[in-house]
Structure formats: C-alpha cells, structure tokens
Design an enzyme around this catalytic site. Structure first.
Site, PDB file in Angstrom:
ATOM      1  N   GLU A  41      20.767  53.741 -47.809  1.00 35.54           N
ATOM      2  CA  GLU A  41      20.740  53.105 -49.135  1.00 35.54           C
ATOM      3  C   GLU A  41      19.325  53.250 -49.649  1.00 35.54           C
ATOM      4  O   GLU A  41      18.372  52.953 -48.920  1.00 35.54           O
ATOM      5  CB  GLU A  41      21.114  51.637 -48.960  1.00 35.54           C
ATOM      6  CG  GLU A  41      21.283  50.832 -50.193  1.00 35.54           C
ATOM      7  CD  GLU A  41      22.613  51.082 -50.902  1.00 35.54           C
ATOM      8  OE1 GLU A  41      22.564  51.535 -52.053  1.00 35.54           O
ATOM      9  OE2 GLU A  41      23.681  50.810 -50.301  1.00 35.54           O
ATOM     10  N   GLU A  74      26.071  57.536 -58.073  1.00 36.70           N
ATOM     11  CA  GLU A  74      24.871  57.395 -57.236  1.00 36.70           C
ATOM     12  C   GLU A  74      24.428  58.813 -56.891  1.00 36.70           C
ATOM     13  O   GLU A  74      24.917  59.429 -55.941  1.00 36.70           O
ATOM     14  CB  GLU A  74      25.181  56.524 -56.017  1.00 36.70           C
ATOM     15  CG  GLU A  74      25.604  55.113 -56.463  1.00 36.70           C
ATOM     16  CD  GLU A  74      25.907  54.140 -55.325  1.00 36.70           C
ATOM     17  OE1 GLU A  74      25.623  54.455 -54.151  1.00 36.70           O
ATOM     18  OE2 GLU A  74      26.438  53.051 -55.623  1.00 36.70           O
ATOM     19  N   HIS A  81      30.160  56.823 -54.170  1.00 33.31           N
ATOM     20  CA  HIS A  81      30.134  56.244 -55.518  1.00 33.31           C
ATOM     21  C   HIS A  81      29.642  57.344 -56.454  1.00 33.31           C
ATOM     22  O   HIS A  81      28.523  57.843 -56.301  1.00 33.31           O
ATOM     23  CB  HIS A  81      29.212  55.022 -55.560  1.00 33.31           C
ATOM     24  CG  HIS A  81      29.723  53.899 -54.719  1.00 33.31           C
ATOM     25  ND1 HIS A  81      28.926  53.157 -53.889  1.00 33.31           N
ATOM     26  CD2 HIS A  81      30.980  53.408 -54.572  1.00 33.31           C
ATOM     27  CE1 HIS A  81      29.661  52.243 -53.282  1.00 33.31           C
ATOM     28  NE2 HIS A  81      30.919  52.380 -53.678  1.00 33.31           N
ATOM     29  N   HIS A 107      23.832  56.410 -50.332  1.00 39.09           N
ATOM     30  CA  HIS A 107      24.000  55.515 -51.490  1.00 39.09           C
ATOM     31  C   HIS A 107      22.681  55.278 -52.212  1.00 39.09           C
ATOM     32  O   HIS A 107      21.612  55.374 -51.617  1.00 39.09           O
ATOM     33  CB  HIS A 107      24.554  54.161 -51.030  1.00 39.09           C
ATOM     34  CG  HIS A 107      25.988  54.208 -50.629  1.00 39.09           C
ATOM     35  ND1 HIS A 107      27.021  54.003 -51.506  1.00 39.09           N
ATOM     36  CD2 HIS A 107      26.558  54.487 -49.427  1.00 39.09           C
ATOM     37  CE1 HIS A 107      28.174  54.119 -50.869  1.00 39.09           C
ATOM     38  NE2 HIS A 107      27.939  54.417 -49.603  1.00 39.09           N
TER      39      HIS A 107
END
Lengths: 304, 304
Positions: B170, B25, B22, B127
């Site tokens: 994450e 990010e 992404h 992420h």
C-alpha cells in the site's frame, strides 16, 4: 488607457455560487451545503450592517454525480453548459438525452435563461484539482473588470477567453472524492472575500485601479503514449510535479517514463505550467497546460 | 521463544504480483504493465546470475474497472476475493452476477485454486491510498515468517489478521486516478526488493532473526455525520491530516466541522492512526483507523 481611468459598471443584484458541478470535487459540495445552512444568518447580518444584500443563489449543480461521487454520470457538465451557451438552449430533448444535458437545461432555467433580465449577474463555480495550484480564479476574459477586481483580492488569475461573466474558483491539491480541511477553509475564505466584494460594490464603494498578473493559456501538453494501445508511457517528472506556476524553461524535465528515462520540454519559449497532473484530464489528453504571464491594467471601478 | 531460533520454511516457487485490483489505483496498473514488458529481460538476468528463478505471475486484476478508471464496476474486488476464500469458490453463478464476482472466479483459477498444489505461494497485491502512509506492507498474520522477513526490508508493517500468505503493498499519498512518478518509483523499488528476497530465499540464503515493529489494527473511526442525511459534517482536522503513524493522544484534534469547530479524540489509550482520509473509505464509514504498535520477534529463517 491610463491606470487611473474610471470605469462605471452595472450593479450585481444576483450572484450564484455553484458547487458539485463535478460530483467528486468535494470542497464545493460541502461548502455550498454549509452556506445553505448559514444563508439565513448571513442575510440577517447584512441587514444589521446596513449593506445592500446581494441575492446569493446557492446551487448544487450535479446531484446525481455527487451521489455517486463521480465527476459526471454521462458527460461533463462543464462542457454541457458551454455547449448550451453557444448552441440553442431550448430545442426538444430526446428521452435518451444524457443526464447532464437535462441538468444543464434545468440550470439554465434556474440561473438564466441566458440573456434574460432575470439571469444572475455573476456565477462562481467551485472546483477542485489534484494539481498544486493553490486558490485560483479562472475567468473567461481579461477585460472583465468585475472579475479582475475580485481577483485582486486573491492569489492568482488565469484567463481562458471562453465566455462572459462567470468565473471558476479552482483550488488544489486535493484528490477527487476527498475533502481536506485546509483546502475547504481556503475555498470558504475565497468565497467570503468574493461575496464581501460584491456587497461593497453594490453599496457604492469605489475600487482603486492597479495592475494584476494574469496567466493566459497558450497550449496543452499530452502524456507520451504507446502508439498502439494509447496507454500513457510516462508520468509527470518528479522535478515538475507540484510546481504549478513556476516557469518551465526549454530542456527542463517534463516527464519520467515508466522505465526511468527523462523526457524534456522541447518548446522554445519559457512558459508557466498549470493543471500539472490533474486527474480528470488524463481522459482529455492533457498532462499539463502552459500559460504566458501578463501584467495588465485593472481600472478604477464603481457601481454606475 | 528466542530471537536466535531458526525456522525452516517451504520454498516459494510461484509468486504473483497483482496490480489494478482497484482500477483507479494507478501505480500498480502501470508497474505491472512495465514488469510484463521487462519479464523476458528479468528471466535472462536470473539465468546469467545463476539464481534459481521464481516464477513471477504478473496479473492485472480488474481490467474493466481499470478501463473506466474506477475502484470497481459492481462491487469491491478486495471483498470478493476475501469472501470467496471463506465461502465456496465453486458454486454456479447467475447470469446477473456482479462483474467482480465473475472476475474473482477467474483470478481464483489463475492464482489457485486455493489450497491446490498448483496455487501460487505468495501473492503481493499493489494498492494506492490518498493517505500519507508511505510504503507499507499489510499482512494478514503477525506470525507469517516469510512476510515478516520481506517486511524487514521495508518501512512499515500492519497486520490485519485476515487470511494467509498474501500481502498488500500500500503506498501513498496519491490521488486515485493519478500516477505520481515518485510514488510509482517507490512501489517499483519495493516490488524489486520483495522479488530479490524471494530469489535469495529460494537460492538457499539464511536470513537472520531480529525484531520488527508492526501496527495491529484496533478499530475504525467514522466521520461525524448528520443524523438525517448521513452526510459527513466534518473533515479530518488539519493537525491530524497526513500524520499517519504519528501517535494520537486522548483529546488531540480529530475532526474540524464544516462550520469550524474542533472535535477531539475521546479514546483513553494513545493509538497510531493510519488510512487517514482514504478516499475509498468514505463509503465504508471510515475516516481513519487506529493501531497499536508492537515490537515482535522475527526468527531466523531459511528454505527447508
């Protein structure tokens, strides 16, 4: 000039509150939508309380950017409106004109035209920041008595010396594209206080003078960057992150490079940092801004 | 099965670390760039310490989205790679194919092709989230012993039961489009721990068994929405915001509407919320996800 000097000011029959000027700054988007729903009830309350109602124009400034949850579609609407103010607002537009240029013409017609008798008397533009700035009013002059009196109800004032009788309400920290309930509520209370002040002012209240602390912008600082790629090579130092409006001294940590080294502040004057690590300013080359704090007189004011 | 059961596992000669899947990010973007710079030094260190080096493939997954600082250009690359895994990865692509579909073919060729002997043995996809989730590993099965052993070095495990031998790291809270030094450093340490584990494993170390707490996703909850416009009408309640992985009980506050009312959790089972107020999930209709916590056996493991 004395602190007890009295300044007569023109009344403010038309006030505009604008959200969504940046389409991914969601507090203002949802607050203006909510206020639009409540507007009829508010007008009813004003009549019951026998206050002279201010005509509050509620505007969603950049609907296309809001729909895409982006700051802007083609170009920053903030800069468009500033440009339009200083340049001609009425020349012909090409078919290929950026969306925000077209939209700023529409806003100028809705809120102005600037300088005309029909123009609104005060614009409050609602913004969010990823910086830990709390609730701030950003005014464009430090001798705008109306803004100074509104600001006295609030936490913090920054003056940028740009253009007249409009103010931004800036609140953070909140990621763009996210709405946080505490930030939404703080903005709602801020806007209510501002509108209450305008109603009392229009009804003839006299507001006492006093002193106000304002932060006047001195300069911006960019991130360290790779000389070839222009990619940033450091982030805001953990000791500085979230310390907006806390005095930064020479040799204090400023950045931490991605390999772990500390880069220090090399200025000679202690200054107040703000807009620390604002998301939208990476592309503008601004890691933080620095301000001087000033203690200025705000004169007693009433409606002329 | 006993906790002291021993599981022989294939070695992991090829590991991939991917950032920028992404494009907004930023921890993974800057960490992969930094690791690319350091890769030569790391390989030198491995030789000095007589560790069998893992071949670490460093990948910037979505360069076009990174350049625009957006999650994706045409469609979410996360979903493309999942789709490609389950569907055919080799059919012809039209000239009008979305950028991320084209890019996922390139990534499949680089990291795979899936199922081929040349494919990497472990993918770690980096992420960020705006949720206050700390450092989490998201695995796609709760009987992937390699992932479970890596996870034992780390804070938190979520299993989503999706697809094999890849894990997402994450980390949050961090606004998209922003890099915060503390979050960057935590991700860097997490990736270093993961790579250290792989090197030790490949060198023949035996890893003791034990128990691991994992959170298994049960369901998503959407925001309250206006039935006509589909706009959200509430934000995460201030009492729930930033309380990821803290047990949510029936009747606990869930949302606060923009007019100030509290909406409560109407489930009958206490569950653990996570991805609370993740920016990118507004468009997916997810305000938060709910998980059950489980205490599972992680068997003793060594390289076969």
């Amino acid at each position: 000039m004395e602190v007890d000097q009295v300044v007569p000011l023109p009344r403010l029959p038309r006030v505009a509150v604008c959200g969504g000027t940046h389409g991914n700054e969601l507090s203002g988007v949802y607050l203006v939508r909510e206020l639009l729903k409540l507007q009829r009830e508010v007008m009813k309350k004003e009549q019951e309380e026998d206050l002279k109602p201010a005509s509050v124009l509620l505007v969603l400034s950049n609907p296309r950017a809001m729909q895409q949850c982006r700051r802007y579609v083609d170009t920053d609407l903030n800069q468009c409106t500033a440009t339009l103010y200083f340049l001609s607002p009425s020349g012909p537009l090409s078919d290929m004109a950026p969306y925000e240029i077209i939209r700023s013409r529409e806003l100028n017609a809705l809120l102005g035209p600037k300088g005309s008798p029909a123009a609104v008397d005060l614009v409050c533009d609602l913004h969010n920041t990823t910086a830990n700035m709390g609730l701030c009013f950003i005014a464009y002059s430090d001798c705008d008595w109306i803004c100074l009196h509104i600001f006295r109800h609030l936490q913090c004032v920054i003056t940028l010396n740009l253009n007249p009788r409009s103010a931004a309400m800036e609140i953070g920290p909140q990621p763009h594209g996210v709405v946080r309930s505490n930030i939404y509520t703080a903005m709602k209370v801020g806007v209510q206080h501002m509108l209450d002040w305008v109603r009392l002012f229009n009804s003839g209240n006299v507001f006492e003078g006093g002193f106000v602390d304002v932060f006047t912008m001195v300069k911006h600082i960019d991130y360290p960057r790779d000389s070839e790629t222009r990619n940033i090579t450091a982030a805001i130092h953990p000791c500085l992150q979230d310390r907006d409006f806390c005095l930064l001294h020479p040799e204090d940590p400023l950045f931490q490079t991605f390999s772990g080294e500390t880069v220090r502040y090399k200025g000679t004057e202690p200054l107040y940092p703000f807009f620390i690590n604002e998301c939208a300013y990476y592309e503008k080359g601004i890691a933080l801004s620095l301000a001087r704090k000033r203690h200025i007189i705000c004169h007693c004011a009433f409606k002329d």
